[in-house]
Design an enzyme around this catalytic site. Structure first.
Site, PDB file in Angstrom:
ATOM      1  N   PHE A  10       0.954  -1.167   0.139  1.00 28.28           N
ATOM      2  CA  PHE A  10      -0.105   0.010   0.029  1.00 28.28           C
ATOM      3  C   PHE A  10       0.968   1.266   0.006  1.00 28.28           C
ATOM      4  O   PHE A  10       0.819   2.132   0.864  1.00 28.28           O
ATOM      5  CB  PHE A  10      -1.082  -0.060   0.995  1.00 28.28           C
ATOM      6  CG  PHE A  10      -2.103   0.642   0.938  1.00 28.28           C
ATOM      7  CD1 PHE A  10      -3.032   0.712  -0.209  1.00 28.28           C
ATOM      8  CD2 PHE A  10      -2.581   1.750   1.959  1.00 28.28           C
ATOM      9  CE1 PHE A  10      -4.304   1.500  -0.325  1.00 28.28           C
ATOM     10  CE2 PHE A  10      -3.759   2.438   1.426  1.00 28.28           C
ATOM     11  CZ  PHE A  10      -4.407   2.435   0.535  1.00 28.28           C
ATOM     12  N   LYS A 127       7.150  -4.962 -11.683  1.00 25.09           N
ATOM     13  CA  LYS A 127       8.027  -5.240 -13.077  1.00 25.09           C
ATOM     14  C   LYS A 127       8.924  -6.564 -12.874  1.00 25.09           C
ATOM     15  O   LYS A 127       8.912  -7.322 -13.703  1.00 25.09           O
ATOM     16  CB  LYS A 127       8.857  -4.056 -13.349  1.00 25.09           C
ATOM     17  CG  LYS A 127       8.088  -2.896 -13.920  1.00 25.09           C
ATOM     18  CD  LYS A 127       8.915  -1.814 -13.825  1.00 25.09           C
ATOM     19  CE  LYS A 127       8.988  -1.177 -12.641  1.00 25.09           C
ATOM     20  NZ  LYS A 127       9.103   0.038 -12.461  1.00 25.09           N
ATOM     21  N   GLU A 151      -0.925  -4.002 -16.975  1.00 25.79           N
ATOM     22  CA  GLU A 151      -0.865  -2.845 -17.869  1.00 25.79           C
ATOM     23  C   GLU A 151       0.438  -1.721 -17.212  1.00 25.79           C
ATOM     24  O   GLU A 151       1.112  -1.146 -17.836  1.00 25.79           O
ATOM     25  CB  GLU A 151      -1.828  -1.986 -17.985  1.00 25.79           C
ATOM     26  CG  GLU A 151      -1.882  -0.751 -18.721  1.00 25.79           C
ATOM     27  CD  GLU A 151      -1.373  -0.809 -20.231  1.00 25.79           C
ATOM     28  OE1 GLU A 151      -1.988  -1.816 -20.827  1.00 25.79           O
ATOM     29  OE2 GLU A 151      -0.446  -0.494 -20.559  1.00 25.79           O
ATOM     30  N   VAL A 154       4.649  -1.021 -17.743  1.00 23.17           N
ATOM     31  CA  VAL A 154       5.330  -0.397 -18.836  1.00 23.17           C
ATOM     32  C   VAL A 154       4.461   1.171 -18.872  1.00 23.17           C
ATOM     33  O   VAL A 154       3.202   0.860 -19.171  1.00 23.17           O
ATOM     34  CB  VAL A 154       5.495  -1.177 -19.844  1.00 23.17           C
ATOM     35  CG1 VAL A 154       6.201  -0.469 -21.055  1.00 23.17           C
ATOM     36  CG2 VAL A 154       6.039  -2.364 -19.733  1.00 23.17           C
ATOM     37  N   GLU A 211      12.128   4.677  -8.331  1.00 21.23           N
ATOM     38  CA  GLU A 211      12.001   3.532  -7.807  1.00 21.23           C
ATOM     39  C   GLU A 211      12.558   3.381  -6.280  1.00 21.23           C
ATOM     40  O   GLU A 211      13.272   4.584  -5.917  1.00 21.23           O
ATOM     41  CB  GLU A 211      12.776   2.477  -8.515  1.00 21.23           C
ATOM     42  CG  GLU A 211      12.338   2.022  -9.850  1.00 21.23           C
ATOM     43  CD  GLU A 211      11.022   1.390  -9.746  1.00 21.23           C
ATOM     44  OE1 GLU A 211      10.542   0.285  -9.412  1.00 21.23           O
ATOM     45  OE2 GLU A 211      10.137   1.956 -10.517  1.00 21.23           O
ATOM     46  N   ASP A 222      15.666  -0.328 -14.711  1.00 20.91           N
ATOM     47  CA  ASP A 222      14.018  -0.184 -14.780  1.00 20.91           C
ATOM     48  C   ASP A 222      13.496  -0.368 -16.407  1.00 20.91           C
ATOM     49  O   ASP A 222      12.856  -1.065 -16.602  1.00 20.91           O
ATOM     50  CB  ASP A 222      13.657   0.938 -14.189  1.00 20.91           C
ATOM     51  CG  ASP A 222      11.949   1.373 -14.413  1.00 20.91           C
ATOM     52  OD1 ASP A 222      11.285   0.586 -13.745  1.00 20.91           O
ATOM     53  OD2 ASP A 222      11.692   2.142 -15.130  1.00 20.91           O
ATOM     54  N   LYS A 226      11.437  -3.256 -18.369  1.00 19.83           N
ATOM     55  CA  LYS A 226      10.429  -2.878 -19.192  1.00 19.83           C
ATOM     56  C   LYS A 226      10.593  -3.332 -20.819  1.00 19.83           C
ATOM     57  O   LYS A 226       9.715  -3.809 -21.391  1.00 19.83           O
ATOM     58  CB  LYS A 226      10.167  -1.442 -19.413  1.00 19.83           C
ATOM     59  CG  LYS A 226       9.583  -0.903 -17.913  1.00 19.83           C
ATOM     60  CD  LYS A 226       9.583   0.638 -17.706  1.00 19.83           C
ATOM     61  CE  LYS A 226       8.932   0.954 -16.588  1.00 19.83           C
ATOM     62  NZ  LYS A 226       9.298   2.504 -16.149  1.00 19.83           N
ATOM     63  N   GLY A 323       4.130   7.982 -11.718  1.00 23.74           N
ATOM     64  CA  GLY A 323       3.104   8.902 -10.941  1.00 23.74           C
ATOM     65  C   GLY A 323       2.112   8.019 -10.101  1.00 23.74           C
ATOM     66  O   GLY A 323       1.723   6.906 -10.489  1.00 23.74           O
TER      67      GLY A 323
HETATM   68  N1  HSE Z   1      10.614   4.616 -11.748  1.00 24.96           N
HETATM   69  C1  HSE Z   1       9.898   4.300 -12.601  1.00 24.96           C
HETATM   70  C2  HSE Z   1      10.029   5.571 -13.946  1.00 24.96           C
HETATM   71  C3  HSE Z   1       8.331   4.274 -12.465  1.00 24.96           C
HETATM   72  O1  HSE Z   1      10.340   6.607 -13.515  1.00 24.96           O
HETATM   73  O2  HSE Z   1       9.684   5.307 -14.759  1.00 24.96           O
HETATM   74  C4  HSE Z   1       7.509   3.665 -13.385  1.00 24.96           C
HETATM   75  O3  HSE Z   1       7.822   2.288 -13.707  1.00 24.96           O
END
Ligand code: HSE
Length: 343
Positions: A10, A127, A151, A154, A211, A222, A226, A323
């Protein structure tokens, strides 16, 4: 149709979904006949509570705002950990939003396997498990006749996965390429305005873009996760993150950025996956792009992806990549799509 939901985790993203569930209750019921209660939240930091008849989301969100946790929630059973919440709570949808771990997928992978084996739908923005174990999890979901939706792994709520799987179904994706990390694009944009790396990174963390471990953003991991997800899910590849040569933005100095500016260019962290001689390859690296490149104009936390297809040529999507509300929305879309598919 009424859904019973449990949140495993959460943090920022889970709270984003909870806000949207509170805000859109009437419109989801009126437009889709979709009703729901959130019966459980289990988070090792924010607290754990299970209330079979449904939690008061207004009160939960007020408590998180005021205390930073939900331990003072007045009703329900307290203290159920993630495993007990997944197996013993009377819910049909598990929202898995525990922290991403791209190395071994834990604890998310265990949560997801357990939930699918309990015949509960899973929606997640995590992810790690999807980049590392997509095929196993997709098979497990199918075997148990439940949905696995992701969803938000990515481009947050910008429809990277659903666009390709549903709207472009039947097209052959030959390459996917773009800006898929909001934090680094935000940092590079602000550095080009003269701000320092450290200050901007802190701001990205405050805004909930980064992150938990910011290395995951700035070292490219990251974006690596993706591009693996996109390659495996949309192009039928079987890549592991370690198969993808990856370079982040940590070596790019303000000086480099100034030099690029003088030659009319900008640095962008680009991920790409492409078909080559019967194989699928992928990589992540900073690239210098010029003003005539569409990606030059994609700034801040905004992301963009171009799908090169056999039938339409190039199809590009642009939208938020991170966000609270934006990523929370991806989970909402997944829930709505599970509902639509069940009709
Ligand atoms: N830390 C990632 C970014 C968050 O900045 O895109 C979304 O996956």
């Amino acid at each position: 149709m009424s859904y019973r939901i449990a949140f495993i985790g959460f943090g920022v993203v889970g709270q984003g979904l909870a806000m949207l569930l509170r805000e859109k209750r009437d419109s989801l019921e009126n437009n889709f006949g979709l009703e729901y209660i959130v019966a459980a939240i289990s988070d090792p930091v924010k607290g754990c509570v299970y209330q079979e008849e449904g939690l008061d989301l207004e009160r939960i969100l007020a408590l998180v705002d005021k205390d930073g946790h939900i331990n003072n929630y007045e009703k329900g059973i307290k203290g159920w950990d993630s495993a007990k919440t997944i197996t013993d709570s009377n819910v049909d949808v598990i929202v898995e939003v525990s922290p991403t771990n791209i190395e071994n997928g834990e604890p998310g992978i265990t949560h997801i396997r357990t939930a699918l084996n309990c015949k509960k739908h899973v929606i997640t923005t995590n992810k790690g498990p999807i980049a590392l174990f997509y095929r196993e999890l997709a098979d497990l979901a199918q075997k148990n006749n439940v949905a696995l939706k992701f969803e938000g792994t990515v481009l947050s709520g910008t429809p990277a996965i659903n666009l390709s799987l549903d709207t472009l179904a039947g097209a052959d994706v030959q390459e996917v390429k773009g800006i898929m990390n909001g934090t680094t694009n935000y940092i590079l944009t602000k550095m080009a305005e003269g701000q320092s790396y450290d200050v901007v990174l802190k701001e990205a963390q405050r805004l909930g873009y980064a992150e938990t471990k910011p290395d995951a953003d700035v070292k490219g991991w990251d974006a690596q996760a993706k591009i693996v997800i996109l390659a495996n899910v949309l192009m039928g590849a079987n890549l592991k993150p370690t198969d993808v040569p990856t370079q982040g933005i940590t070596e790019i100095s303000l000086d480099n950025i100034e030099q690029a500016k003088k030659s009319g260019k900008r640095y962008k962290l680009i991920g790409r996956a492409w078909k080559e001689g019967g194989n699928i390859k992928a990589k992540v690296s900073p690239e210098l792009v010029a003003t005539d490149d569409f990606l030059y104009h994609v700034t801040g936390v905004t992301n963009a992806l171009t799908f090169s297809t056999d039938v339409l040529g190039k199809v590009t999507i642009v939208g938020p990549g991170a966000g609270k509300r934006e990523t929370g929305f991806s989970l909402l879309v997944d829930l709505v799509n599970i509902h639509i598919a069940s009709k």
